[in-house]
Design an enzyme around this catalytic site. Structure first.
Site, PDB file in Angstrom:
ATOM      1  N   HIS A  70       0.757  -1.066  -0.039  1.00 25.37           N
ATOM      2  CA  HIS A  70      -0.004  -0.146   0.070  1.00 25.37           C
ATOM      3  C   HIS A  70       0.827   1.171  -0.023  1.00 25.37           C
ATOM      4  O   HIS A  70       2.039   1.100   0.342  1.00 25.37           O
ATOM      5  CB  HIS A  70      -1.031  -0.170   1.012  1.00 25.37           C
ATOM      6  CG  HIS A  70      -2.049  -1.176   1.008  1.00 25.37           C
ATOM      7  ND1 HIS A  70      -3.055  -1.124   2.022  1.00 25.37           N
ATOM      8  CD2 HIS A  70      -2.336  -2.074   0.324  1.00 25.37           C
ATOM      9  CE1 HIS A  70      -3.954  -2.069   1.597  1.00 25.37           C
ATOM     10  NE2 HIS A  70      -3.449  -2.677   0.418  1.00 25.37           N
ATOM     11  N   GLU A  72       0.705   3.945   1.719  1.00 27.69           N
ATOM     12  CA  GLU A  72       1.146   4.581   3.093  1.00 27.69           C
ATOM     13  C   GLU A  72       2.183   3.775   3.478  1.00 27.69           C
ATOM     14  O   GLU A  72       3.269   4.219   4.021  1.00 27.69           O
ATOM     15  CB  GLU A  72       0.117   4.256   3.961  1.00 27.69           C
ATOM     16  CG  GLU A  72      -1.407   5.145   3.696  1.00 27.69           C
ATOM     17  CD  GLU A  72      -2.156   4.276   3.034  1.00 27.69           C
ATOM     18  OE1 GLU A  72      -1.861   3.479   2.054  1.00 27.69           O
ATOM     19  OE2 GLU A  72      -3.525   4.097   3.317  1.00 27.69           O
ATOM     20  N   CYS A  98      -6.445   1.651   5.069  1.00 30.04           N
ATOM     21  CA  CYS A  98      -6.837   0.478   5.722  1.00 30.04           C
ATOM     22  C   CYS A  98      -6.521  -0.007   7.153  1.00 30.04           C
ATOM     23  O   CYS A  98      -5.523   0.840   7.742  1.00 30.04           O
ATOM     24  CB  CYS A  98      -6.487  -0.693   4.722  1.00 30.04           C
ATOM     25  SG  CYS A  98      -4.677  -0.977   5.000  1.00 30.04           S
ATOM     26  N   CYS A 101      -2.511  -0.273   7.366  1.00 25.46           N
ATOM     27  CA  CYS A 101      -1.914   0.981   7.193  1.00 25.46           C
ATOM     28  C   CYS A 101      -2.165   2.199   8.356  1.00 25.46           C
ATOM     29  O   CYS A 101      -1.329   2.752   8.858  1.00 25.46           O
ATOM     30  CB  CYS A 101      -2.252   1.624   5.878  1.00 25.46           C
ATOM     31  SG  CYS A 101      -1.676   0.756   4.723  1.00 25.46           S
TER      32      CYS A 101
HETATM   33 ZN   LIG Z   1      -3.526   0.140   3.432  1.00 29.06          ZN
END
Ligand SMILES: [Zn+2]
Ligand SMILES: [Zn+2]
Length: 153
Positions: A70, A72, A98, A101
């Site tokens: 991801h 992040e 999410c 993260c």
């Molecule tokens: Zn994430």
């Protein structure tokens, strides 16, 4: 000429990064900022040198693409790789983070999360952000700010 705000500037940067995403499921960008300076950026993509979802398709397990790191996480890992402190930093993301993260952001000492679009906004992520005293604020990107045609020669 109108001057772009810092929030819009960093949010535009995250949206630019999102255009580099290699996972077709969701294009996300993240920018880590400290003292109004960009210290790292990331987008949804595979490990360096790995297969891209846009070439090989997503590797989906339990409704998640496991090939993708991801945005992040990529931004945080860039800081880890180059030894850049993330304590008290801020993060600008195109989508609400999410759960995984969210926890990484909290644990990295980031104190403010700015996001442009709601994305499944997990109640436990909201709870954890509150608990950790991380400020979460929605900053929508005004499309106008990334229209470079407005720049005069
Ligand atoms: Zn994430
Ligand atoms: Zn994918």
């Amino acid at each position: 000429m109108t001057r772009i705000s810092w929030d819009q500037y960093f949010m535009a940067q995250s949206h630019l990064l999102a255009l580099r995403s290699t996972c077709t499921r969701l294009t996300v960008g993240a920018t880590i900022v400290r003292d109004k300076r960009i210290i790292a950026g990331g987008y949804n993509g595979s490990i360096a040198g790995g297969d891209h979802c846009i070439d090989k398709g997503c590797y989906v397990i339990d409704h998640h693409c496991v090939r993708t790191i991801h945005a992040e996480m990529n931004a945080l890992l860039q800081c880890a790789k180059f030894g850049v402190p993330t304590e008290n930093a801020e993060i600008y993301v195109t989508h609400f983070p999410c759960l995984q993260c969210c926890k990484a952001i909290i644990q990295a000492g980031i104190k403010t999360v700015y996001y442009a679009k709601d994305y499944k906004n997990h109640p436990y992520a909201i709870e954890l952000f509150n608990q950790a005293d991380v400020k979460v604020e929605k900053v929508e990107l005004m499309e106008k700010v990334i229209d470079f045609r407005e720049i005069q020669a």
